[in-house]
Design a protein around this motif. Structure first.
Motif, PDB file in Angstrom:
ATOM      1  N   ILE A   7      -1.529   1.444 -11.412  1.00 41.15           N
ATOM      2  CA  ILE A   7      -0.413   1.145 -10.506  1.00 41.15           C
ATOM      3  C   ILE A   7      -0.546  -0.294 -10.028  1.00 41.15           C
ATOM      4  N   GLN A  35       0.824  -1.215   0.000  1.00 43.77           N
ATOM      5  CA  GLN A  35       0.000   0.000   0.000  1.00 43.77           C
ATOM      6  C   GLN A  35       0.856   1.262   0.000  1.00 43.77           C
ATOM      7  N   PHE A  68      -3.486  -3.536  -6.906  1.00 45.90           N
ATOM      8  CA  PHE A  68      -3.623  -2.819  -8.172  1.00 45.90           C
ATOM      9  C   PHE A  68      -4.608  -1.676  -7.976  1.00 45.90           C
ATOM     10  N   ASP A  69      -4.261  -0.527  -8.543  1.00 46.75           N
ATOM     11  CA  ASP A  69      -5.147   0.639  -8.508  1.00 46.75           C
ATOM     12  C   ASP A  69      -5.202   1.277  -9.887  1.00 46.75           C
ATOM     13  N   ARG A  70      -6.409   1.526 -10.368  1.00 44.15           N
ATOM     14  CA  ARG A  70      -6.564   2.372 -11.561  1.00 44.15           C
ATOM     15  C   ARG A  70      -7.250   3.648 -11.128  1.00 44.15           C
ATOM     16  N   MET A  71      -6.519   4.751 -11.178  1.00 43.66           N
ATOM     17  CA  MET A  71      -7.085   6.041 -10.785  1.00 43.66           C
ATOM     18  C   MET A  71      -8.140   6.463 -11.809  1.00 43.66           C
ATOM     19  N   ASP A  72      -9.092   7.292 -11.408  1.00 42.06           N
ATOM     20  CA  ASP A  72     -10.123   7.748 -12.342  1.00 42.06           C
ATOM     21  C   ASP A  72      -9.459   8.367 -13.571  1.00 42.06           C
ATOM     22  N   ALA A  94       0.537   7.060  -6.411  1.00 40.51           N
ATOM     23  CA  ALA A  94      -0.675   7.862  -6.632  1.00 40.51           C
ATOM     24  C   ALA A  94      -0.401   9.336  -6.333  1.00 40.51           C
ATOM     25  N   ILE A 119       1.736   1.951  -3.496  1.00 40.63           N
ATOM     26  CA  ILE A 119       0.566   2.511  -4.185  1.00 40.63           C
ATOM     27  C   ILE A 119       0.406   3.989  -3.827  1.00 40.63           C
TER      28      ILE A 119
END
Lengths: 144, 144, 144, 144
Positions: D32, D13, D44-48, D20, D16
């Motif tokens: 990410i 985290q 996994f993160d997909r930002m708007d 971010a 991440i």
């Protein structure tokens, strides 16, 4: 909650019509694909004589135009050997197209879909995709 | 030399029109695919609200109807556990559909294409595919 | 032009938080996936001890919940041998999940995303996914 | 018996968060991904606004950084046509990324995970991945 604009079924048909009309003028039976803004297929047409190998190529071009947000011909330049993006055509399960003929469909500054053309040369496919977009804006009154 | 009968681009559109009309009557936005006799896609339509997961299912059903030469609902029965054809849904890279909604398009005793419908239940998809065929024969004057 | 509602990045985190909290209560480290309404991944978390094999299972469950529009446990029942939808788990490149733990995320009557949980039994995964949704509605004030 | 050091869920985290934060500074919504030392996804993160096509690219970059043990931009140079490693982007089912933005996460001389960034240019993705690592070391007090 996000609010997303997406091509409708009827608007997708306008892109198909514009591409098919141009293809007939060019004398090249084309494969024509239209996806939504998330890259999922809305419509596909293979005109009589369109290449079998171009079915998936047209679909991949429309997908890439929509979700990678550039014309596939732009990626062709960015991904040549020696460039830092070389190799991107292998990603997304091989569905990332770097051959001209895929374009994002932009309405009011937002990408609402993608159009992909295949069966001619890359230059002919780009010409047909651009004609489809021009026809789309003229017919619907929408603007990029 | 073989002489192959194949659905034309215009005839494929008749199947799309028949399926879309039935889908509207049923109140179910459908994914509709039409392939040629070799299983290659000619036309695809996803009506507004058609399921994303049904895009490839409709295409696989049309492919199977054309090239395996039976309705996909027939294969569903033939391929249940305990039956000698069990497992056929794993073949052809997973594109062999055994869910009702795919039909061969037969003209003059020959298979000239396939139609595949997806987004409803299997029974609804079969109903819509059969309506597309009925509309096709009525509109074109061709007979099975 | 269609107007689509989609889970935001922040709202996806609320679903992750709700699932992780429930997973800790259950004593099962989970894989947790959240997709948008088109089935594309927004967030994924594998808690310490979550199963490696559950990474793709959780992602496939969230995808299926969003785009096939039913809980994956519902498809499990519909797709048993003898049923007309038997075989659907082979479609979509094998990404159509029929194991409980995937749910659509519904807001105001529209599917805005999907949540998928994996590492426990199917029943435990469903319980955790339902808790994630309950937490989501309570925290955001949104309603199904 | 081997004793393996591996990024924890909490440490993932931090990567991440660092990525971010940098992405927001750069004004580029990023995808990410963080994997463990075996290349398996932890977060996994997909930002708007992150690209759909970048979901799998970010995951592949993190995988490659962790298991091939070099920055993916280094492989880009090593794998150009004419170089003996040319073609390596075809391996591992196409998941071997040679586009900058994937880095190994090194702690005490050992690779404990990988981070992968995608949605900008290759150079922007590298910059964001490096910022994620810098933030990680600063926040955790760990050293490479």
């Amino acid at each position: 909650m996000l609010n997303i604009k997406r091509l409708s079924y009827e608007e997708a048909q306008v892109l198909i019509d514009g591409a098919a009309q141009k293809a007939r003028e060019m004398g090249i039976p084309m494969c024509i694909a239209v996806t939504d803004e998330s890259g999922h297929l809305i419509k596909f047409d293979r005109m009589d004589g369109g290449k079998i190998s171009s079915i998936s190529i047209a679909i991949d071009k429309a997908f890439t135009g929509a979700v990678a947000r550039k014309g596939t011909h732009v990626y062709n330049e960015l991904c040549q050997p020696g460039k830092p993006t070389f190799g991107i055509h292998m990603t997304n399960g091989g569905h990332f197209s770097i051959i001209g003929g895929g374009l994002p469909v932009v309405v009011g500054g937002e990408i609402v879909g993608g159009v992909g053309i295949s069966s001619g040369t890359a230059h002919e496919d780009v010409e047909c995709a651009e004609a489809a977009l021009a026809y789309f804006y003229k017919t619907t009154g929408l603007t990029a």
